[in-house]
Write an enzyme that holds these catalytic residues in place. Structure first.
Site, short mmCIF file in Angstrom:
data_model
loop_
_atom_site.label_atom_id
_atom_site.label_comp_id
_atom_site.label_asym_id
_atom_site.label_seq_id
_atom_site.Cartn_x
_atom_site.Cartn_y
_atom_site.Cartn_z
N ARG A 11 0.83 -1.19 0.00
CA ARG A 11 0.00 0.00 0.00
C ARG A 11 0.87 1.24 0.00
O ARG A 11 1.78 1.38 0.80
CB ARG A 11 -0.92 0.02 1.22
N GLY A 67 -10.74 4.97 4.63
CA GLY A 67 -9.41 4.37 4.60
C GLY A 67 -9.31 3.28 3.56
O GLY A 67 -10.05 3.26 2.58
N CYS A 68 -8.41 2.36 3.78
CA CYS A 68 -8.21 1.24 2.85
C CYS A 68 -9.49 0.46 2.66
O CYS A 68 -10.15 0.06 3.63
CB CYS A 68 -7.10 0.33 3.39
N PHE A 69 -9.85 0.20 1.41
CA PHE A 69 -11.12 -0.49 1.17
C PHE A 69 -11.08 -1.97 1.55
O PHE A 69 -12.13 -2.60 1.65
CB PHE A 69 -11.62 -0.31 -0.26
N TRP A 70 -9.91 -2.55 1.77
CA TRP A 70 -9.86 -3.96 2.17
C TRP A 70 -10.68 -4.20 3.44
O TRP A 70 -11.49 -5.12 3.50
CB TRP A 70 -8.42 -4.39 2.42
#
Length: 243
Positions: A11, A67-70
């Site tokens: 990332r 934030g991070c879509f994971w």
């Protein structure tokens, strides 16, 4: 998406996550991550929305960025009544809706998750409750954890005016409770378009449960969902790759 494991993805702007990798891998080997969620990441227990959105039918869509879509995708995939949760990009143009370009923070896009749900099972208010409680930290505007940039902003992309009004009313309600250590900075933007992310980003949490970033930042969210919302939690996530 196939059942093969996603390729390694580093990332951008995540040097802390990279450093954490050197700490997490030995900890995984020693079983040190069998800790209660509170020992890994704090989540705020908040009241449900006082005002609910009236919805009819068996299918509706909501789009959340945090934030991070994971992790955001992983959380909503474990919610009863959610039929699909897709990682993608919102806020910019179709031409810049890629991981490589959006990672610059200059495209207007945010990493977002499109949630398709059955309002007769889970309401928009329920989704907001989960979003503000366990899916991300709404007091952080353009960052979450180690990720920095407007592409990681806390934003609700409202599908219509009713969603926008319901979300704003809930933000006002939560700010009034004083449950958070700082004011909520989540913005509300009208949804112009949603662009699904690259295939290797879909179902990333489920396919990569030992990936250090997932262990440190995202698995605690799933544990918090189960602990705080036991009636909404389902053990088997609905996966993009299974549809």
């Amino acid at each position: 998406m196939s059942s093969t494991r996603s390729p390694v993805v580093t990332r951008p702007n995540a040097w802390r996550a990279t450093f954490a990798s050197f700490l997490v891998l030995p900890a995984l080997a020693l079983g040190l991550f069998n800790l209660p969620v509170a020992a890994q990441e704090a989540h705020v227990v908040i009241p449900a929305p006082a005002a609910e959105l009236t919805e009819t039918g068996t299918s509706a869509v909501a789009v959340f960025a945090g934030g991070c879509f994971w992790g955001v995708q992983g959380v909503f995939q474990h919610v009863n009544g959610v039929r699909n949760a897709v990682s993608g990009y919102s806020g910019g143009s179709a031409e810049t809706a890629t991981y490589e370009l959006s990672s610059s923070g200059k495209t207007g896009h945010a990493e977002a998750v499109e949630v398709t749900y059955d309002p007769s099972v889970v309401s928009y208010g329920d989704l907001l409750h989960i979003y503000f409680s366990v899916a991300h930290n709404p007091t952080q505007l353009n960052y979450q954890g180690p990720d920095r940039g407007s592409q990681y902003r806390s934003t609700i992309f409202a599908v219509n005016d009713e969603q926008a009004a319901t979300a704003q009313a809930y933000i006002d309600q939560l700010d009034a409770t004083g449950r958070f250590e700082a004011p909520i900075v989540t913005t509300i933007e009208p949804l112009q378009a949603f662009y699904p992310a690259e295939q290797y980003h879909q179902d990333f949490l489920t396919l990569n449960p030992t990936w250090p970033y997932i262990v440190v930042h995202d698995l605690p969210k799933i544990a918090a969902l189960e602990a705080i919302f036991p009636d909404a939690y389902r053990a088997e996530p609905v996966l993009v790759g299974s549809l």
